[in-house]
Design a protein around this motif. Structure first.
Motif, PDB file in Angstrom:
ATOM      1  N   LEU A 289      11.058  37.431  77.892  1.00 52.91           N
ATOM      2  CA  LEU A 289      12.043  38.198  77.131  1.00 52.91           C
ATOM      3  C   LEU A 289      11.352  39.347  76.422  1.00 52.91           C
ATOM      4  O   LEU A 289      10.220  39.197  75.944  1.00 52.91           O
ATOM      5  CB  LEU A 289      12.748  37.313  76.089  1.00 52.91           C
ATOM      6  N   PRO A 290      12.023  40.493  76.320  1.00 54.06           N
ATOM      7  CA  PRO A 290      11.453  41.589  75.526  1.00 54.06           C
ATOM      8  C   PRO A 290      11.611  41.277  74.049  1.00 54.06           C
ATOM      9  O   PRO A 290      12.524  40.557  73.623  1.00 54.06           O
ATOM     10  CB  PRO A 290      12.295  42.798  75.944  1.00 54.06           C
ATOM     11  N   LEU A 291      10.733  41.840  73.257  1.00 54.39           N
ATOM     12  CA  LEU A 291      10.813  41.615  71.809  1.00 54.39           C
ATOM     13  C   LEU A 291      12.006  42.334  71.179  1.00 54.39           C
ATOM     14  O   LEU A 291      12.408  42.028  70.065  1.00 54.39           O
ATOM     15  CB  LEU A 291       9.510  42.067  71.128  1.00 54.39           C
ATOM     16  N   THR A 292      12.559  43.285  71.872  1.00 57.84           N
ATOM     17  CA  THR A 292      13.733  43.986  71.342  1.00 57.84           C
ATOM     18  C   THR A 292      14.960  43.075  71.407  1.00 57.84           C
ATOM     19  O   THR A 292      15.080  42.231  72.286  1.00 57.84           O
ATOM     20  CB  THR A 292      14.005  45.275  72.136  1.00 57.84           C
ATOM     21  N   THR A 293      15.873  43.253  70.467  1.00 55.67           N
ATOM     22  CA  THR A 293      17.114  42.458  70.410  1.00 55.67           C
ATOM     23  C   THR A 293      18.335  43.277  70.784  1.00 55.67           C
ATOM     24  O   THR A 293      19.469  42.911  70.462  1.00 55.67           O
ATOM     25  CB  THR A 293      17.301  41.899  68.977  1.00 55.67           C
ATOM     26  N   ASP A 294      18.126  44.395  71.465  1.00 57.11           N
ATOM     27  CA  ASP A 294      19.248  45.256  71.874  1.00 57.11           C
ATOM     28  C   ASP A 294      20.014  44.582  73.030  1.00 57.11           C
ATOM     29  O   ASP A 294      19.453  44.346  74.094  1.00 57.11           O
ATOM     30  CB  ASP A 294      18.724  46.622  72.313  1.00 57.11           C
ATOM     31  N   PRO A 295      21.320  44.247  72.866  1.00 66.75           N
ATOM     32  CA  PRO A 295      22.057  43.562  73.941  1.00 66.75           C
ATOM     33  C   PRO A 295      22.357  44.445  75.137  1.00 66.75           C
ATOM     34  O   PRO A 295      22.725  43.959  76.201  1.00 66.75           O
ATOM     35  CB  PRO A 295      23.363  43.140  73.237  1.00 66.75           C
ATOM     36  N   SER A 296      22.209  45.777  75.009  1.00 68.92           N
ATOM     37  CA  SER A 296      22.545  46.660  76.128  1.00 68.92           C
ATOM     38  C   SER A 296      21.543  46.553  77.268  1.00 68.92           C
ATOM     39  O   SER A 296      21.828  46.960  78.399  1.00 68.92           O
ATOM     40  CB  SER A 296      22.624  48.115  75.635  1.00 68.92           C
ATOM     41  N   GLY A 297      20.362  46.004  77.018  1.00 66.08           N
ATOM     42  CA  GLY A 297      19.358  45.885  78.071  1.00 66.08           C
ATOM     43  C   GLY A 297      19.436  44.587  78.846  1.00 66.08           C
ATOM     44  O   GLY A 297      18.529  44.278  79.628  1.00 66.08           O
ATOM     45  N   ASN A 298      20.472  43.803  78.690  1.00 65.27           N
ATOM     46  CA  ASN A 298      20.626  42.521  79.380  1.00 65.27           C
ATOM     47  C   ASN A 298      21.247  42.767  80.746  1.00 65.27           C
ATOM     48  O   ASN A 298      22.456  42.959  80.886  1.00 65.27           O
ATOM     49  CB  ASN A 298      21.515  41.590  78.549  1.00 65.27           C
ATOM     50  N   LEU A 299      20.397  42.787  81.814  1.00 63.74           N
ATOM     51  CA  LEU A 299      20.886  43.073  83.165  1.00 63.74           C
ATOM     52  C   LEU A 299      21.720  41.911  83.702  1.00 63.74           C
ATOM     53  O   LEU A 299      22.686  42.126  84.452  1.00 63.74           O
ATOM     54  CB  LEU A 299      19.692  43.336  84.093  1.00 63.74           C
ATOM     55  N   GLU A 300      21.349  40.676  83.360  1.00 61.76           N
ATOM     56  CA  GLU A 300      22.103  39.531  83.860  1.00 61.76           C
ATOM     57  C   GLU A 300      23.534  39.545  83.323  1.00 61.76           C
ATOM     58  O   GLU A 300      24.490  39.223  84.034  1.00 61.76           O
ATOM     59  CB  GLU A 300      21.397  38.225  83.455  1.00 61.76           C
ATOM     60  N   ALA A 301      23.715  39.938  82.070  1.00 64.01           N
ATOM     61  CA  ALA A 301      25.065  40.011  81.495  1.00 64.01           C
ATOM     62  C   ALA A 301      25.891  41.098  82.167  1.00 64.01           C
ATOM     63  O   ALA A 301      27.089  40.934  82.412  1.00 64.01           O
ATOM     64  CB  ALA A 301      24.988  40.261  79.983  1.00 64.01           C
ATOM     65  N   ALA A 302      25.231  42.238  82.484  1.00 64.88           N
ATOM     66  CA  ALA A 302      25.960  43.309  83.172  1.00 64.88           C
ATOM     67  C   ALA A 302      26.376  42.865  84.573  1.00 64.88           C
ATOM     68  O   ALA A 302      27.491  43.167  85.037  1.00 64.88           O
ATOM     69  CB  ALA A 302      25.082  44.553  83.251  1.00 64.88           C
ATOM     70  N   ARG A 303      25.464  42.135  85.265  1.00 61.80           N
ATOM     71  CA  ARG A 303      25.813  41.642  86.602  1.00 61.80           C
ATOM     72  C   ARG A 303      26.970  40.627  86.517  1.00 61.80           C
ATOM     73  O   ARG A 303      27.867  40.621  87.362  1.00 61.80           O
ATOM     74  CB  ARG A 303      24.575  40.999  87.224  1.00 61.80           C
ATOM     75  N   LEU A 304      26.968  39.797  85.504  1.00 57.18           N
ATOM     76  CA  LEU A 304      28.057  38.830  85.331  1.00 57.18           C
ATOM     77  C   LEU A 304      29.383  39.543  85.059  1.00 57.18           C
ATOM     78  O   LEU A 304      30.434  39.140  85.579  1.00 57.18           O
ATOM     79  CB  LEU A 304      27.723  37.881  84.173  1.00 57.18           C
ATOM     80  N   ALA A 305      29.343  40.608  84.262  1.00 52.05           N
ATOM     81  CA  ALA A 305      30.579  41.349  83.973  1.00 52.05           C
ATOM     82  C   ALA A 305      31.131  41.993  85.245  1.00 52.05           C
ATOM     83  O   ALA A 305      32.341  42.027  85.465  1.00 52.05           O
ATOM     84  CB  ALA A 305      30.310  42.406  82.910  1.00 52.05           C
ATOM     85  N   THR A 306      30.204  42.505  86.112  1.00 57.93           N
ATOM     86  CA  THR A 306      30.659  43.117  87.366  1.00 57.93           C
ATOM     87  C   THR A 306      31.333  42.075  88.270  1.00 57.93           C
ATOM     88  O   THR A 306      32.403  42.318  88.848  1.00 57.93           O
ATOM     89  CB  THR A 306      29.472  43.760  88.088  1.00 57.93           C
ATOM     90  N   LEU A 307      30.691  40.898  88.394  1.00 59.50           N
ATOM     91  CA  LEU A 307      31.281  39.841  89.218  1.00 59.50           C
ATOM     92  C   LEU A 307      32.615  39.360  88.645  1.00 59.50           C
ATOM     93  O   LEU A 307      33.532  39.014  89.388  1.00 59.50           O
ATOM     94  CB  LEU A 307      30.309  38.663  89.324  1.00 59.50           C
ATOM     95  N   SER A 308      32.718  39.346  87.303  1.00 62.30           N
ATOM     96  CA  SER A 308      33.976  38.919  86.675  1.00 62.30           C
ATOM     97  C   SER A 308      35.109  39.879  87.023  1.00 62.30           C
ATOM     98  O   SER A 308      36.221  39.458  87.351  1.00 62.30           O
ATOM     99  CB  SER A 308      33.803  38.835  85.159  1.00 62.30           C
ATOM    100  N   GLY A 309      34.802  41.197  86.982  1.00 62.08           N
ATOM    101  CA  GLY A 309      35.833  42.167  87.345  1.00 62.08           C
ATOM    102  C   GLY A 309      36.234  42.049  88.807  1.00 62.08           C
ATOM    103  O   GLY A 309      37.422  42.135  89.151  1.00 62.08           O
ATOM    104  N   GLN A 310      35.225  41.856  89.680  1.00 62.45           N
ATOM    105  CA  GLN A 310      35.546  41.713  91.105  1.00 62.45           C
ATOM    106  C   GLN A 310      36.362  40.445  91.362  1.00 62.45           C
ATOM    107  O   GLN A 310      37.277  40.445  92.196  1.00 62.45           O
ATOM    108  CB  GLN A 310      34.245  41.678  91.914  1.00 62.45           C
ATOM    109  N   LEU A 311      36.033  39.358  90.647  1.00 58.10           N
ATOM    110  CA  LEU A 311      36.787  38.117  90.823  1.00 58.10           C
ATOM    111  C   LEU A 311      38.230  38.273  90.366  1.00 58.10           C
ATOM    112  O   LEU A 311      39.158  37.797  91.036  1.00 58.10           O
ATOM    113  CB  LEU A 311      36.100  36.982  90.048  1.00 58.10           C
ATOM    114  N   LEU A 312      38.447  38.943  89.256  1.00 55.62           N
ATOM    115  CA  LEU A 312      39.816  39.168  88.771  1.00 55.62           C
ATOM    116  C   LEU A 312      40.608  40.006  89.762  1.00 55.62           C
ATOM    117  O   LEU A 312      41.782  39.738  90.029  1.00 55.62           O
ATOM    118  CB  LEU A 312      39.778  39.848  87.396  1.00 55.62           C
ATOM    119  N   GLN A 313      39.938  41.040  90.326  1.00 53.95           N
ATOM    120  CA  GLN A 313      40.635  41.880  91.306  1.00 53.95           C
ATOM    121  C   GLN A 313      40.980  41.074  92.563  1.00 53.95           C
ATOM    122  O   GLN A 313      42.059  41.231  93.154  1.00 53.95           O
ATOM    123  CB  GLN A 313      39.760  43.094  91.653  1.00 53.95           C
ATOM    124  N   ALA A 314      40.026  40.207  92.983  1.00 58.67           N
ATOM    125  CA  ALA A 314      40.288  39.383  94.167  1.00 58.67           C
ATOM    126  C   ALA A 314      41.438  38.406  93.915  1.00 58.67           C
ATOM    127  O   ALA A 314      42.270  38.160  94.797  1.00 58.67           O
ATOM    128  CB  ALA A 314      39.026  38.609  94.556  1.00 58.67           C
TER     129      ALA A 314
END
Length: 785
Positions: free
Chosen positions: A281-306
């Motif tokens: 983990l990086p020592l920074t606590t900035d939530p915008s750098g969480n790639l796994e969360a962004a990937r989960l949000a993308t899959l969530s949108g695709q699942l809702l559309q499907a």
């Protein structure tokens, strides 16, 4: 029979004027229009209508407050003034910088709160030994009314007793009233005394000075003086003890605390670094750098559309399967192939029709076209199943895509959740580290302040003025409390009156009809029990059946009820343009609203004009017409509807009014609605319309049964009877809408059984004064309309 034209003088005198009667005599609503603004008289009417409720509420509340005010004892106030001087700033100079002590901006607020501290009150209780003084709580008890009156009107007693010397008190210190010196039982015993002192104490700073006034109120003037002075003495003593406390001990404690937190911070920094390294983990606590969360949000949108795509295709498939006509399926209609086949079939049919004009069906060209049509129609019949199969394949593909995305989403959700949990733990470690750093800075700052503030430890609080023995009570403000109670109870009573008037959902006035029902008010029929009061005389003795039935209301031609029915007659005759209505249906929204009484009296008033009038009892469920006319009901309307054709043998004549005839209901049938809705009923009304000038029909309530709705389609118009103060606005509106839905013509509303004292001033005053002055022979003549 000749038509009654007495109410159409313009058409009779001037044949050149070709205008309807409605243009010559425009109809006006009976009462006040809803568009008129509410006046002060309307508000005054609501208040006067519920004046006894308002007066009762004012009397009860004012009496209770008066009794409570005179039972409360007189209150005396002791006042002591203290002076608080803030410590002067001290200066600490080092080799490089000069540190100047700053004044505390919260100093005065802290001092005021310390004066209201329960611990200070506990010290006062112990210093004055109030727990063994019965006068402390005994003076607070409420006395009787007469002792209170004597205290008010009697002069205060002159006393030469000198104030108690505050210097002779032995002040109890702070350490003697803590939990270490007193048991929990002793602390619990002192709590009522503490609460009493805090409740009677008030601390008021004098603006622009360093002075603070300590006030204490009590029913005993001596205790008020003693407690006020003791509060000041105890506060001064506590401040002196705090000022002389050893500062070296505090500095030693701070030094140890600083060393402990420096070691703790170093250990927490190493723990933070190792945790981030082990969990990638990086020592920074900035939530915008969480790639796994962004990937989960993308899959969530695709699942809702499907899911939405699958639901859309599923809805199309289910709708297509439910359709009986395959060509009504939207996808079939939208198919270009189907449109093309239809166009070709249409063209061939047009061509075939053109050939059939000249040739027969055996003509070769016609047979050729028939063969082509047969093939195209077969191909067109195959198109819907193929399209339905296509929709099924699209649905299966959508389901497969949704399942695939859901598996990917669940897998990514687990990865993201674990990483988020690790980041939360890292953030918690980081926050704990930052908190310790801030606390270390606070300790260092406090250490410097103690070093700067070390110096003069003299007492900065002293007593400026001791309290005198109060001689004049300051309260309670009895007259003010009584006046406030009077005004508040008066306002509450008036508000309650308007609230009750607002919650009343019944129709009571002609203004309610215009505002809520949106129909014209044809007449206002006063309640029968108001008759004697309004005209000031007694009615004639009962001499026959009519004196105890509906006709008894109009027996006295000068009565308000008789005049109201004459007004109803006039309103009905003017309700139609060109000529008066011939068939009139009288109904109501609910039972027992007076529709039968209104029917009989309306017909009686119409008959008084000299025309032939017939009253028909179409209430085949609960007939009442024969009872009012004291006539048999063995034969009547149901006999004619069942096949009997001699209408003359079924109608009866009122003995006192030969031109008023009535047709009773006859035996009660098992199917009233079917009989009234039959063609025989419509034919009967046509036959009767040729023989009578006016036909007044009594029917069941419109809400309870469909009889009134059926009959309303056969008559010229409907009169809706509303019982004042009983019928709900919603029910009347429902009855009106039910009649309008079947195309009925509603002449208006008759407001029945009205209590004139609840109406506007005009109606009650008009009827009362007019009929008292009209006690003359000529006034007894019926009004001609």
């Amino acid at each position: 029979m000749a038509q009654d034209n007495r109410l159409m003088p313009v058409s009779a005198l001037d044949r050149s004027i070709d205008r309807p009667l409605a243009d010559l005599v425009p109809a006006k609503p009976y009462g006040t229009s809803a568009s008129e603004p509410t006046t002060l008289r309307d508000y005054l009417f609501v208040v006067l209508k519920r004046k006894w409720l308002i007066l009762s509420l004012v009397l009860v509340i004012t009496s209770l407050v008066t009794i409570q005010s005179f039972r409360a004892p007189s209150i005396y106030e002791g006042e002591t003034t203290i002076r608080i001087e803030q410590r002067p700033m001290s200066v600490l100079q080092t080799k490089e910088i000069v540190i100047t002590g700053q004044n505390d901006p919260n100093f005065w607020g802290t001092q005021l709160k310390l004066l209201e501290n329960p611990a200070l009150a506990r010290q006062v209780v112990k210093t004055l030994d109030l727990q063994h003084n019965p006068a402390f709580f005994g003076g607070q008890t409420q006395g009787g009314v007469f002792p209170s009156l004597r205290r008010i009107f009697s002069k205060p007693k002159n006393t030469n007793q000198a104030p108690a010397a505050p210097g002779g008190l032995t002040v109890v210190g702070e350490s003697e009233v803590t939990g270490d010196s007193l048991t929990p039982e002793q602390l619990a015993e002192l709590e009522p005394y503490e609460d009493a002192i805090i409740g009677g104490e008030s601390v008021d700073p004098v603006p622009g000075t360093n002075l603070i006034k300590i006030k204490f109120v009590h029913a005993d003037p001596e205790l008020a003086q003693k407690v006020a002075n003791t509060l000041a003495e105890v506060f001064v003593n506590n401040n002196l003890q705090r000022a002389t406390a050893g500062s070296s001990k505090a500095e030693d404690v701070l030094a140890k605390e600083i060393a402990t937190f420096q070691t703790k911070i170093k250990r927490e920094q190493e723990e933070q670094f190792n945790y981030a390294k082990n969990h990638n983990l990086p020592l920074t606590t900035d939530p915008s750098g969480n790639l796994e969360a962004a990937r989960l949000a993308t899959l969530s949108g695709q699942l809702l559309q499907a899911e939405n795509d699958r639901k859309l295709v599923q809805a199309q498939l289910e709708s297509a399967r439910k359709e009986h006509d395959p060509f009504s399926i939207p996808d079939v209609n939208a198919s270009a192939r189907v449109d093309k086949l239809r166009d070709r079939i249409s063209a061939l049919k047009e061509r075939r029709d053109a050939l059939l004009i000249v040739y027969t069906n055996e003509w070769p060209e016609v047979k050729k076209i028939d063969a082509q049509l047969k093939g195209l129609e077969a191909e067109l019949a195959k198109a819907p199943p193929e399209i339905l199969t296509s929709i099924q394949r699209r649905y299966e593909a959508a389901v497969s895509r949704e399942n695939l995305l859901r598996r990917s989403y669940d897998q990514q959700k687990g990865t993201t959740t674990q990483q988020t949990r690790d980041q939360i733990d890292l953030i918690a470690i980081t926050q704990g580290l930052e908190t310790d750093k801030q606390y270390l800075n606070t300790l260092l700052q406090r250490q410097r302040e103690l070093q700067v503030a070390s110096g003069d430890r003299s007492n900065d609080v002293n007593i400026a003025t001791y309290s005198r023995l109060p001689k004049t009570p300051i309260g309670p403000q009895r007259l003010r409390n009584i006046m406030i109670a009077f005004l508040l109870s008066l306002g509450a009573g008036i508000g309650l009156a308007f609230l009750l008037d607002f919650l009343d959902d019944t129709v009571k006035t002609v203004d309610d009809i215009d505002r809520y029902i949106h129909l014209p008010a044809l007449a206002l029929i006063p309640a029968s029990r108001d008759r004697g009061r309004l005209i000031g005389i007694g009615g004639p003795p009962a001499t026959g059946p009519a004196d105890t039935t509906a006709l008894a209301m109009v027996h006295d031609a000068r009565s308000p009820i008789a005049e109201s029915y004459r007004h109803l007659r006039t309103s009905l005759l003017l309700s139609s343009a060109g000529q008066p209505p011939k068939t009139i249906l009288v109904t109501s929204s609910q039972p027992s609203e007076g529709k039968t009484t209104t029917t009989i009296n309306t017909a009686f008033m119409l008959a008084q004009t000299g025309v032939e009038v017939l009253v028909v009892d179409c209430d085949l469920r609960r007939p009442r017409l024969h009872a009012h006319f004291d006539a048999p009901n063995t034969r009547g309307l149901t006999n004619w509807l069942s096949g009997e054709t001699d209408i003359d043998s079924l109608t009866q004549t009122l003995a006192t009014q030969p031109n008023l005839k009535f047709l009773t209901s006859g035996p009660v049938p098992p199917n009233p609605a079917e009989l009234l809705g039959s063609d025989e009923m419509r034919r009967l009304l046509g036959i009767l319309s040729e023989r009578f000038t006016h036909i007044v029909i009594d029917s069941p309530p419109a809400i309870s049964f469909t009889d009134a709705s059926i009959l309303s389609t056969m008559v010229d118009g409907v009169v809706l009877v509303v019982h004042s103060g009983r019928s709900s606005r919603a029910v009347v509106r429902r009855a009106k809408q039910q009649l309008l839905d079947v195309g009925a013509h509603i002449f208006g509303v008759v407001l029945n059984n009205v209590k004139l004292e609840t109406q506007d001033y005009y109606y009650s005053g008009y009827y009362s004064s007019y009929y008292r002055e009209g006690d003359k022979p000529e006034d007894a003549e019926p009004a001609q309309t």
